[in-house]
Design a protein around this motif. Sequence first.
Motif, short mmCIF file in Angstrom:
data_model
loop_
_atom_site.label_atom_id
_atom_site.label_comp_id
_atom_site.label_asym_id
_atom_site.label_seq_id
_atom_site.Cartn_x
_atom_site.Cartn_y
_atom_site.Cartn_z
N MET A 89 22.68 -28.67 -40.28
CA MET A 89 22.67 -27.41 -39.54
C MET A 89 23.15 -27.64 -38.11
N HIS A 90 22.83 -28.79 -37.54
CA HIS A 90 23.28 -29.09 -36.17
C HIS A 90 24.81 -29.15 -36.11
N GLU A 91 25.42 -29.77 -37.12
CA GLU A 91 26.88 -29.83 -37.16
C GLU A 91 27.47 -28.42 -37.34
N ARG A 92 26.81 -27.62 -38.14
CA ARG A 92 27.27 -26.24 -38.33
C ARG A 92 27.24 -25.49 -37.00
N LYS A 93 26.10 -25.54 -36.31
CA LYS A 93 25.98 -24.81 -35.05
C LYS A 93 26.98 -25.32 -34.01
N TRP A 94 27.19 -26.63 -33.95
CA TRP A 94 28.15 -27.17 -33.00
C TRP A 94 29.55 -26.69 -33.36
N GLY A 95 29.88 -26.69 -34.65
CA GLY A 95 31.19 -26.21 -35.08
C GLY A 95 31.40 -24.75 -34.74
N LEU A 96 30.40 -23.91 -34.98
CA LEU A 96 30.49 -22.49 -34.63
C LEU A 96 30.74 -22.33 -33.13
N PHE A 97 29.99 -23.08 -32.35
CA PHE A 97 30.13 -23.03 -30.89
C PHE A 97 31.52 -23.50 -30.45
N ALA A 98 31.93 -24.65 -30.94
CA ALA A 98 33.19 -25.26 -30.50
C ALA A 98 34.41 -24.44 -30.90
N GLU A 99 34.34 -23.73 -32.00
CA GLU A 99 35.48 -22.96 -32.51
C GLU A 99 35.57 -21.56 -31.93
N SER A 100 34.64 -21.17 -31.06
CA SER A 100 34.56 -19.79 -30.60
C SER A 100 34.67 -19.65 -29.09
N ASP A 101 35.27 -18.54 -28.68
CA ASP A 101 35.37 -18.19 -27.26
C ASP A 101 34.21 -17.31 -26.82
N ALA A 102 33.54 -16.67 -27.78
CA ALA A 102 32.48 -15.71 -27.47
C ALA A 102 31.64 -15.51 -28.72
N PHE A 103 30.54 -14.76 -28.56
CA PHE A 103 29.59 -14.58 -29.65
C PHE A 103 29.19 -13.12 -29.81
N ILE A 104 29.26 -12.64 -31.05
CA ILE A 104 28.70 -11.34 -31.43
C ILE A 104 27.47 -11.64 -32.25
N VAL A 105 26.36 -10.99 -31.91
CA VAL A 105 25.12 -11.19 -32.64
C VAL A 105 24.74 -9.86 -33.29
N LEU A 106 24.82 -9.83 -34.62
CA LEU A 106 24.42 -8.67 -35.40
C LEU A 106 22.96 -8.84 -35.82
N PRO A 107 22.34 -7.82 -36.36
CA PRO A 107 20.96 -7.98 -36.84
C PRO A 107 20.86 -9.13 -37.84
N GLY A 108 19.71 -9.77 -37.81
CA GLY A 108 19.45 -10.89 -38.71
C GLY A 108 18.00 -11.32 -38.60
N GLY A 109 17.68 -12.39 -39.28
CA GLY A 109 16.32 -12.90 -39.30
C GLY A 109 16.14 -14.11 -38.40
N ILE A 110 15.26 -14.99 -38.81
CA ILE A 110 14.87 -16.13 -37.98
C ILE A 110 16.06 -17.06 -37.70
N GLY A 111 16.97 -17.22 -38.66
CA GLY A 111 18.14 -18.07 -38.43
C GLY A 111 19.05 -17.50 -37.36
N THR A 112 19.27 -16.20 -37.41
CA THR A 112 20.10 -15.53 -36.41
C THR A 112 19.44 -15.64 -35.04
N LEU A 113 18.14 -15.42 -35.00
CA LEU A 113 17.39 -15.53 -33.74
C LEU A 113 17.51 -16.93 -33.17
N GLU A 114 17.37 -17.94 -34.02
CA GLU A 114 17.47 -19.32 -33.57
C GLU A 114 18.86 -19.60 -33.00
N GLU A 115 19.90 -19.08 -33.65
CA GLU A 115 21.27 -19.31 -33.17
C GLU A 115 21.50 -18.68 -31.80
#
Length: 184
Positions: A89-115
């Motif tokens: 999961m840490h590699e996933r989150k780092w990859g999401l971060f590194a590949e993005s210029d910005a973040f959109i947060v849609l409704p979600g549960g505990i995983g979305t909140l953690e991100e």
Amino acid sequence: MSKLTSVCVYCGASSQVDPAYLDLATRTGQAIAARGIRLVYGGGNVGLMGASSRAAKAAGGEVLGIMPHFLTKWEKPNPAIETRMVDTMHERKWGLFAESDAFIVLPGGIGTLEEVVETLSWQRLELHQKPVVLIDRAFWQPFIDFIEGTIESKFTPEAFRQSFFTAETPEEALDGLQAACAAS
């Protein structure tokens, strides 16, 4: 950064939610693709993740999923979408971060909140200045109230209020993200 070319979408993986949330995710994917922006997401073909990624792909957009191997038993990747497989999961989150210029947060549960909390925490620690938008203020109001409480209690500085903004539509969110990227 001056131009928004790639946006990470954090959102829920449940398909059992109110259809209005799935519609919001679909409209978000379509809006991202319509602007020629790449959608980066957690790689699952379920819930809001699946809805936003399928919509972006169907609209001719570029989409990148990043998923740990172990999650494939719950969140099967879409074979039509490029998916980078990682181990943790840490590699996933780092990859999401590194590949993005910005973040959109849609409704979600505990995983979305953690991100979103980790992304905002990294911003607070001055590890990045990438803009963050929460779509659907009513859904996110309890989170916003919590943040306000930490500011009022002096656990978080007043300036943290500028760490994110809210929007009601994907277009409003993208307008704000594009303006923030152009200003940086």
